[in-house]
Scaffold this motif. Structure first.
Motif, PDB file in Angstrom:
ATOM      1  N   ILE A 110       0.841  -1.202   0.000  1.00 16.55           N
ATOM      2  CA  ILE A 110       0.000   0.000   0.000  1.00 16.55           C
ATOM      3  C   ILE A 110       0.877   1.254   0.000  1.00 16.55           C
ATOM      4  CG2 ILE A 110      -1.857   1.232   1.184  1.00 16.55           C
ATOM      5  CD1 ILE A 110      -2.647  -1.568   0.223  1.00 16.55           C
ATOM      6  N   VAL A 111       0.534   2.204  -0.847  1.00 10.97           N
ATOM      7  CA  VAL A 111       1.247   3.481  -0.911  1.00 10.97           C
ATOM      8  C   VAL A 111       0.528   4.510  -0.033  1.00 10.97           C
ATOM      9  CG1 VAL A 111       1.978   5.386  -2.402  1.00 10.97           C
ATOM     10  CG2 VAL A 111       2.077   3.016  -3.240  1.00 10.97           C
ATOM     11  N   LEU A 112       1.286   5.170   0.860  1.00  9.09           N
ATOM     12  CA  LEU A 112       0.733   6.215   1.719  1.00  9.09           C
ATOM     13  C   LEU A 112       1.115   7.589   1.172  1.00  9.09           C
ATOM     14  CD1 LEU A 112       1.660   4.775   5.249  1.00  9.09           C
ATOM     15  CD2 LEU A 112      -0.459   4.450   3.959  1.00  9.09           C
ATOM     16  N   ARG A 113       0.158   8.522   1.235  1.00  8.39           N
ATOM     17  CA  ARG A 113       0.433   9.868   0.705  1.00  8.39           C
ATOM     18  C   ARG A 113      -0.261  10.917   1.556  1.00  8.39           C
ATOM     19  NH1 ARG A 113      -0.715  11.812  -5.554  1.00  8.39           N
ATOM     20  NH2 ARG A 113       0.206  13.895  -5.368  1.00  8.39           N
ATOM     21  N   LEU A 114       0.442  12.032   1.827  1.00  8.68           N
ATOM     22  CA  LEU A 114      -0.120  13.156   2.565  1.00  8.68           C
ATOM     23  C   LEU A 114      -0.161  14.375   1.655  1.00  8.68           C
ATOM     24  CD1 LEU A 114      -1.083  14.591   5.173  1.00  8.68           C
ATOM     25  CD2 LEU A 114       1.327  14.957   5.739  1.00  8.68           C
ATOM     26  N   GLU A 115      -1.334  14.997   1.569  1.00  7.44           N
ATOM     27  CA  GLU A 115      -1.501  16.215   0.772  1.00  7.44           C
ATOM     28  C   GLU A 115      -2.077  17.303   1.668  1.00  7.44           C
ATOM     29  OE1 GLU A 115      -4.113  15.094  -2.377  1.00  7.44           O
ATOM     30  OE2 GLU A 115      -2.609  13.846  -3.422  1.00  7.44           O
ATOM     31  N   ALA A 116      -1.380  18.436   1.740  1.00  9.15           N
ATOM     32  CA  ALA A 116      -1.832  19.531   2.609  1.00  9.15           C
ATOM     33  C   ALA A 116      -1.659  20.870   1.906  1.00  9.15           C
ATOM     34  CB  ALA A 116      -1.049  19.536   3.918  1.00  9.15           C
ATOM     35  N   GLU A 117      -2.694  21.703   1.983  1.00  6.96           N
ATOM     36  CA  GLU A 117      -2.648  23.021   1.362  1.00  6.96           C
ATOM     37  C   GLU A 117      -1.727  23.965   2.135  1.00  6.96           C
ATOM     38  OE1 GLU A 117      -6.691  24.246   1.427  1.00  6.96           O
ATOM     39  OE2 GLU A 117      -7.282  23.024  -0.297  1.00  6.96           O
ATOM     40  N   GLU A 118      -1.638  23.752   3.456  1.00  3.12           N
ATOM     41  CA  GLU A 118      -0.847  24.616   4.338  1.00  3.12           C
ATOM     42  C   GLU A 118      -0.668  23.889   5.665  1.00  3.12           C
ATOM     43  OE1 GLU A 118      -3.316  27.898   6.050  1.00  3.12           O
ATOM     44  OE2 GLU A 118      -4.782  27.212   4.545  1.00  3.12           O
ATOM     45  N   ALA A 119       0.024  24.534   6.622  1.00  6.98           N
ATOM     46  CA  ALA A 119       0.180  23.969   7.960  1.00  6.98           C
ATOM     47  C   ALA A 119      -1.017  24.381   8.813  1.00  6.98           C
ATOM     48  CB  ALA A 119       1.478  24.456   8.593  1.00  6.98           C
ATOM     49  N   PHE A 120      -1.517  23.445   9.612  1.00  6.28           N
ATOM     50  CA  PHE A 120      -2.708  23.705  10.419  1.00  6.28           C
ATOM     51  C   PHE A 120      -2.419  23.456  11.897  1.00  6.28           C
ATOM     52  CE2 PHE A 120      -4.327  22.428   6.246  1.00  6.28           C
ATOM     53  CZ  PHE A 120      -5.193  23.486   5.954  1.00  6.28           C
ATOM     54  N   LEU A 121      -2.893  24.377  12.737  1.00  4.18           N
ATOM     55  CA  LEU A 121      -2.778  24.241  14.189  1.00  4.18           C
ATOM     56  C   LEU A 121      -4.152  23.922  14.776  1.00  4.18           C
ATOM     57  CD1 LEU A 121      -0.457  27.186  15.361  1.00  4.18           C
ATOM     58  CD2 LEU A 121       0.095  24.745  15.297  1.00  4.18           C
ATOM     59  N   VAL A 122      -4.186  22.933  15.683  1.00 10.79           N
ATOM     60  CA  VAL A 122      -5.420  22.596  16.387  1.00 10.79           C
ATOM     61  C   VAL A 122      -5.106  22.459  17.877  1.00 10.79           C
ATOM     62  CG1 VAL A 122      -6.473  21.434  14.417  1.00 10.79           C
ATOM     63  CG2 VAL A 122      -5.106  20.110  16.037  1.00 10.79           C
ATOM     64  N   ALA A 123      -6.134  22.596  18.717  1.00 12.60           N
ATOM     65  CA  ALA A 123      -5.974  22.412  20.160  1.00 12.60           C
ATOM     66  C   ALA A 123      -6.278  20.959  20.494  1.00 12.60           C
ATOM     67  CB  ALA A 123      -6.917  23.344  20.924  1.00 12.60           C
ATOM     68  N   SER A 124      -5.248  20.241  20.941  1.00 12.53           N
ATOM     69  CA  SER A 124      -5.425  18.810  21.190  1.00 12.53           C
ATOM     70  C   SER A 124      -4.239  18.286  21.990  1.00 12.53           C
ATOM     71  CB  SER A 124      -5.539  18.056  19.863  1.00 12.53           C
ATOM     72  OG  SER A 124      -5.568  16.672  20.062  1.00 12.53           O
ATOM     73  N   SER A 125      -4.335  17.021  22.370  1.00  7.95           N
ATOM     74  CA  SER A 125      -3.189  16.287  22.895  1.00  7.95           C
ATOM     75  C   SER A 125      -2.528  15.581  21.720  1.00  7.95           C
ATOM     76  CB  SER A 125      -3.651  15.263  23.936  1.00  7.95           C
ATOM     77  OG  SER A 125      -2.764  14.170  24.001  1.00  7.95           O
ATOM     78  N   PRO A 126      -1.210  15.703  21.556  1.00  2.00           N
ATOM     79  CA  PRO A 126      -0.543  15.012  20.443  1.00  2.00           C
ATOM     80  C   PRO A 126      -0.808  13.512  20.438  1.00  2.00           C
ATOM     81  CG  PRO A 126       0.956  16.584  21.463  1.00  2.00           C
ATOM     82  CD  PRO A 126      -0.271  16.534  22.336  1.00  2.00           C
ATOM     83  N   THR A 127      -0.807  12.905  21.621  1.00  2.00           N
ATOM     84  CA  THR A 127      -1.053  11.463  21.713  1.00  2.00           C
ATOM     85  C   THR A 127      -2.446  11.106  21.228  1.00  2.00           C
ATOM     86  OG1 THR A 127       0.436  11.279  23.607  1.00  2.00           O
ATOM     87  CG2 THR A 127      -1.140   9.495  23.291  1.00  2.00           C
ATOM     88  N   ARG A 128      -3.444  11.911  21.631  1.00  2.00           N
ATOM     89  CA  ARG A 128      -4.824  11.640  21.214  1.00  2.00           C
ATOM     90  C   ARG A 128      -4.996  11.833  19.706  1.00  2.00           C
ATOM     91  NH1 ARG A 128      -6.564   8.447  25.128  1.00  2.00           N
ATOM     92  NH2 ARG A 128      -7.203   9.499  27.034  1.00  2.00           N
ATOM     93  N   LEU A 129      -4.336  12.856  19.158  1.00  2.00           N
ATOM     94  CA  LEU A 129      -4.407  13.062  17.704  1.00  2.00           C
ATOM     95  C   LEU A 129      -3.856  11.848  16.965  1.00  2.00           C
ATOM     96  CD1 LEU A 129      -3.364  16.702  16.729  1.00  2.00           C
ATOM     97  CD2 LEU A 129      -5.609  15.628  16.513  1.00  2.00           C
ATOM     98  N   GLN A 130      -2.740  11.315  17.469  1.00  2.00           N
ATOM     99  CA  GLN A 130      -2.142  10.152  16.831  1.00  2.00           C
ATOM    100  C   GLN A 130      -3.039   8.926  16.976  1.00  2.00           C
ATOM    101  OE1 GLN A 130       1.955   9.691  18.178  1.00  2.00           O
ATOM    102  NE2 GLN A 130       2.317  11.878  17.914  1.00  2.00           N
ATOM    103  N   GLN A 131      -3.740   8.808  18.119  1.00  2.00           N
ATOM    104  CA  GLN A 131      -4.707   7.717  18.276  1.00  2.00           C
ATOM    105  C   GLN A 131      -5.830   7.841  17.262  1.00  2.00           C
ATOM    106  OE1 GLN A 131      -5.767   8.196  22.428  1.00  2.00           O
ATOM    107  NE2 GLN A 131      -4.727   6.308  22.983  1.00  2.00           N
ATOM    108  N   LEU A 132      -6.358   9.042  17.134  1.00  2.00           N
ATOM    109  CA  LEU A 132      -7.491   9.286  16.232  1.00  2.00           C
ATOM    110  C   LEU A 132      -7.126   8.903  14.802  1.00  2.00           C
ATOM    111  CD1 LEU A 132      -9.589  12.603  16.239  1.00  2.00           C
ATOM    112  CD2 LEU A 132      -9.249  11.201  14.224  1.00  2.00           C
ATOM    113  N   PHE A 133      -6.061   9.522  14.277  1.00  2.00           N
ATOM    114  CA  PHE A 133      -5.727   9.289  12.874  1.00  2.00           C
ATOM    115  C   PHE A 133      -5.000   7.962  12.669  1.00  2.00           C
ATOM    116  CE2 PHE A 133      -6.343  13.897  13.098  1.00  2.00           C
ATOM    117  CZ  PHE A 133      -7.346  14.008  12.148  1.00  2.00           C
ATOM    118  N   GLY A 134      -4.364   7.444  13.737  1.00  2.00           N
ATOM    119  CA  GLY A 134      -3.755   6.122  13.652  1.00  2.00           C
ATOM    120  C   GLY A 134      -4.800   5.054  13.382  1.00  2.00           C
ATOM    121  N   ASN A 135      -5.949   5.157  14.064  1.00  2.00           N
ATOM    122  CA  ASN A 135      -7.038   4.201  13.842  1.00  2.00           C
ATOM    123  C   ASN A 135      -7.540   4.264  12.409  1.00  2.00           C
ATOM    124  OD1 ASN A 135      -7.922   2.538  16.171  1.00  2.00           O
ATOM    125  ND2 ASN A 135      -8.052   4.502  17.217  1.00  2.00           N
TER     126      ASN A 135
END
Length: 237
Positions: A110-135
């Motif tokens: 499987i090929v993984l790819r990230l596409e982003a228009e710009e850098a984005f800041l959100v209020a979160s815990s880094p660990t929780r963000l990784q859990q969310l998108f890791g799933n």
């Protein structure tokens, strides 16, 4: 007179949850007990013993993941706010997830790819963000087709950031979409267990998005793939 509709609904949900947990725990435990009995019942050649040990290891690991996911879900459901919330670079956290997932993806072609228009800041815990998108990324890999793709796109929508996790996989029948984020709900139980799913990943995704005042939705076409979209409030600056 008292309206007990909500109370009965909660009691029913609690009862269903207990029944589901009991079933999910009982399945690997039954397998573990069965193979222990086979090991104890007589002499086995080395190849057979090793096979039994491998099965015991797989089932124990399944129990471990299930308990971990149940603890995570319980923590999220009982949290009104995350005290570990800090400004997070969403792009960097997703890049971390993709680096972690790369060996699994390569193993499946499987090929993984990230596409982003710009850098984005959100209020979160880094660990929780990784859990969310890791799933989401892990599911996109597991339910993909050989030589498929997983594309994560980040784009601005006014005061929100949209993160879309798109795969070229098997897709999900429309009748399953409304219940997809329920605890222990599986589209294909046998396939999900075969690849190690606990049935709680998408429920964790939904509750994490809600914890940070966002939401998640899904679109899918059978045979073509799925797109999971997470919306999170932006931090400016």
């Amino acid at each position: 007179l008292s309206d007990v509709t909500e109370m009965r609904k909660l009691q029913q949900l609690r009862s269903e949850f207990v029944a589901n947990v009991t079933h999910e725990l009982k399945t690997p435990l039954t397998s573990i007990r069965g193979f222990i009995e086979l090991l104890k019942s007589g002499d086995r050649d080395e190849e057979t013993r090793q096979y039994f040990y491998d099965v015991l290891d797989i089932e124990a690991e399944r129990l471990h993941h299930l308990i971990d996911d149940m603890l995570v879900l319980s923590q999220i459901e009982n949290a009104k706010d995350d005290v570990q919330t800090v400004p997070c670079n969403l792009n960097q956290e997703i890049e971390t997830v993709l680096r972690w997932a790369k060996p699994i993806a390569e193993k499946n072609g499987i090929v993984l790819r990230l596409e982003a228009e710009e850098a984005f800041l959100v209020a979160s815990s880094p660990t929780r963000l990784q859990q969310l998108f890791g799933n989401l990324v892990e599911n996109a890999i597991k339910y993909n087709k050989p030589q498929g793709r997983v594309t994560v796109t980040l784009q601005r929508q006014r005061i929100m950031v949209l993160v879309k996790v798109k795969d070229t996989g098997i897709g999900i029948p429309q009748e399953h979409l409304p219940r997809l984020f329920e605890r222990f709900y599986r589209v294909d139980s046998s396939r999900s267990r075969e690849i190690g799913g606990t049935g709680l990943g998408l429920s964790i995704v939904k509750h994490l998005a809600g914890l940070y005042h966002g939401d998640v939705s899904v679109e899918s076409v059978v045979g073509e793939g799925s797109v999971f979209t997470v919306r999170l409030p932006l931090l400016e600056g």
